[in-house]
Design an enzyme around this catalytic site. Structure first.
Site, mmCIF file in Angstrom:
data_model
loop_
_atom_site.group_PDB
_atom_site.id
_atom_site.type_symbol
_atom_site.label_atom_id
_atom_site.label_comp_id
_atom_site.label_asym_id
_atom_site.label_seq_id
_atom_site.Cartn_x
_atom_site.Cartn_y
_atom_site.Cartn_z
ATOM 1 N N TRP A 217 0.824 -1.214 0.000
ATOM 2 C CA TRP A 217 0.000 0.000 0.000
ATOM 3 C C TRP A 217 0.854 1.258 0.000
ATOM 4 O O TRP A 217 0.485 2.272 -0.572
ATOM 5 C CB TRP A 217 -0.904 -0.009 1.224
ATOM 6 C CG TRP A 217 -1.859 1.137 1.299
ATOM 7 C CD1 TRP A 217 -3.016 1.290 0.581
ATOM 8 C CD2 TRP A 217 -1.771 2.288 2.143
ATOM 9 N NE1 TRP A 217 -3.646 2.464 0.936
ATOM 10 C CE2 TRP A 217 -2.903 3.100 1.894
ATOM 11 C CE3 TRP A 217 -0.835 2.713 3.091
ATOM 12 C CZ2 TRP A 217 -3.128 4.301 2.554
ATOM 13 C CZ3 TRP A 217 -1.061 3.912 3.751
ATOM 14 C CH2 TRP A 217 -2.189 4.691 3.477
ATOM 15 N N TYR B 101 -4.377 0.765 -5.228
ATOM 16 C CA TYR B 101 -3.139 1.347 -4.734
ATOM 17 C C TYR B 101 -2.336 1.983 -5.857
ATOM 18 O O TYR B 101 -1.937 1.307 -6.818
ATOM 19 C CB TYR B 101 -2.290 0.293 -4.027
ATOM 20 C CG TYR B 101 -2.972 -0.396 -2.867
ATOM 21 C CD1 TYR B 101 -4.097 0.142 -2.250
ATOM 22 C CD2 TYR B 101 -2.484 -1.600 -2.376
ATOM 23 C CE1 TYR B 101 -4.714 -0.497 -1.192
ATOM 24 C CE2 TYR B 101 -3.096 -2.243 -1.315
ATOM 25 C CZ TYR B 101 -4.210 -1.687 -0.727
ATOM 26 O OH TYR B 101 -4.814 -2.326 0.321
ATOM 27 N N SER C 169 -12.916 -7.778 2.668
ATOM 28 C CA SER C 169 -12.212 -6.830 3.531
ATOM 29 C C SER C 169 -13.209 -5.848 4.117
ATOM 30 O O SER C 169 -14.004 -5.251 3.390
ATOM 31 C CB SER C 169 -11.147 -6.070 2.726
ATOM 32 O OG SER C 169 -10.487 -5.116 3.535
ATOM 33 N N GLN D 171 -10.204 -9.369 5.624
ATOM 34 C CA GLN D 171 -9.069 -8.490 5.884
ATOM 35 C C GLN D 171 -9.552 -7.225 6.589
ATOM 36 O O GLN D 171 -9.908 -6.236 5.948
ATOM 37 C CB GLN D 171 -8.340 -8.146 4.581
ATOM 38 C CG GLN D 171 -7.009 -7.450 4.848
ATOM 39 C CD GLN D 171 -6.147 -7.323 3.604
ATOM 40 O OE1 GLN D 171 -5.698 -6.232 3.283
ATOM 41 N NE2 GLN D 171 -5.913 -8.426 2.906
ATOM 42 N N SER E 79 -2.783 -3.019 9.086
ATOM 43 C CA SER E 79 -2.424 -1.998 10.072
ATOM 44 C C SER E 79 -2.254 -2.563 11.476
ATOM 45 O O SER E 79 -2.752 -1.994 12.452
ATOM 46 C CB SER E 79 -3.462 -0.869 10.093
ATOM 47 O OG SER E 79 -2.955 0.271 10.752
ATOM 48 N N GLY F 171 3.518 -3.178 5.899
ATOM 49 C CA GLY F 171 4.162 -2.362 4.889
ATOM 50 C C GLY F 171 5.552 -2.021 5.370
ATOM 51 O O GLY F 171 5.951 -2.349 6.496
#
Length: 338
Positions: free
Chosen positions: A21, A54, A151, A176, A205, A284
């Site tokens: 992302w 993205y 998600s 997700q 996250s 990430g």
């Protein structure tokens, strides 16, 4: 690296997944993207998560280039569909038209013949769920995806989608959601239903957009190059946590982490991965070494007293309301039909 089945499916993923992302950030370049993917592979990560949204498709292209030459059968590649991919009225959502066109575009950008999990990036209230699931079934039966996932769906949406998937002879294996010690929204409703149905969580996250790494200190400016300092990189997700109360509580976690030989980031990851319904946590990275350091969380085993200490500090400021499931991430205004 450690591995786990996604829910009760046969698919095995690495406990840490790499999510690109961050390629939507204006501060990253192709060389950094490649270096981060190589670092992920070096620590044993085999699961890679991306989306057509993205960087307007550039993230899928970047991931495809970075994985070129790797043994495809040894990787688990996930991408998503739902967000706008063009200016047209049908360039968004989970209609049959958009799903069929989007999988072709994603595979072309990735340079692959199939993805392992094709995920509905959000729930589409404007399209009948039956139409969405039938389109996903066509994608799976044509060999362009092995499984499907969702998600940020509510518990009831997951239940309905899972039932339709079963009727259509495909497997809905994953959800997700955002999940961390500061964002505990899925715990009350979504996770129990997913455990019942055999659907695994591949959470995003887990470090609360970097807040749980401790790099943001109360009363101080944001570090140069951090997400909080980059207005082009989703700062709105961070804003509720950038308070002296939250940041001060995170800093007070340092001795707890130190007592068990972990950094704050490793402690936050270990806290997420301890949940039995979490198959993988998506990370990430803006620097390759972050992946090397964070992978050490896999060896951590948090005792009940450590978990209790974390919860005592962060529990009073953690978000838990299940009603926030569908509004837990920034929404492009084009996602909503006028």
């Amino acid at each position: 690296m450690k591995f786990r089945h996604v829910g009760n499916s046969g698919l095995i993923v690495s406990r840490l997944a790499y999510g690109n992302w961050l390629t939507r950030s204006s501060t990253r370049g192709a060389e950094t993207d490649l270096a981060c993917v190589r670092a992920a592979l070096d620590v044993g990560i085999t699961t890679f998560d991306t989306a057509d949204l993205y960087a307007e498709g550039a993230a899928e292209e970047s991931l495809g280039r970075a994985l070129k030459g790797e043994r495809r059968e040894g990787l688990e590649v996930l991408t998503k569909v739902f967000a706008p991919t063009g200016p047209g009225r049908n360039d968004m959502g989970l209609s049959r038209k958009h799903i069929r066109e989007s999988i072709e575009s994603s595979l072309r950008r990735l340079g692959m013949e199939y993805v392992d999990i094709y995920q509905a990036h959000r729930y589409d209230h404007s399209t009948p769920l039956e139409e969405t699931m039938e389109a996903f079934a066509d994608v799976v039966h044509s060999g362009k995806a092995h499984y499907i996932g969702v998600s940020e769906w509510t518990a009831e949406q997951v239940r309905r989608g899972h039932a339709l998937a079963h009727e259509l002879r495909i497997r809905l294996v994953s959800n997700q959601p955002q999940y961390s010690a500061l964002w505990r929204v899925p715990e009350a409703e979504v996770m129990p239903v997913c455990e019942e149905l055999g659907v695994g969580q591949i959470v995003w996250s887990p470090l609360a957009q970097g807040v749980l790494t401790g790099k943001y200190a109360p009363g101080q400016g944001w570090p140069e190059g951090s997400r909080a300092a980059d207005t082009n990189d989703g700062t709105e997700v961070l804003t509720p946590w950038l308070t002296d109360d939250v940041l001060g509580r995170v800093q007070r976690l340092r001795p707890i982490a130190g007592d068990v030989g972990l950094t704050l980031a490793q402690l936050a990851l270990a806290w997420v991965l301890r949940h039995p319904n979490v198959s993988a946590a998506v990370l990430g990275a803006s620097r390759p070494e972050q992946l090397t350091d964070n992978a050490k969380a896999l060896d951590a085993r948090l005792d009940d007293d450590v978990v209790a200490a974390v919860d005592a500090l962060l529990g009073p400021v953690a978000t838990r309301d299940p009603a926030l499931t569908e509004t837990s991430s920034p929404v492009d205004p084009r996602w909503r039909l006028a």
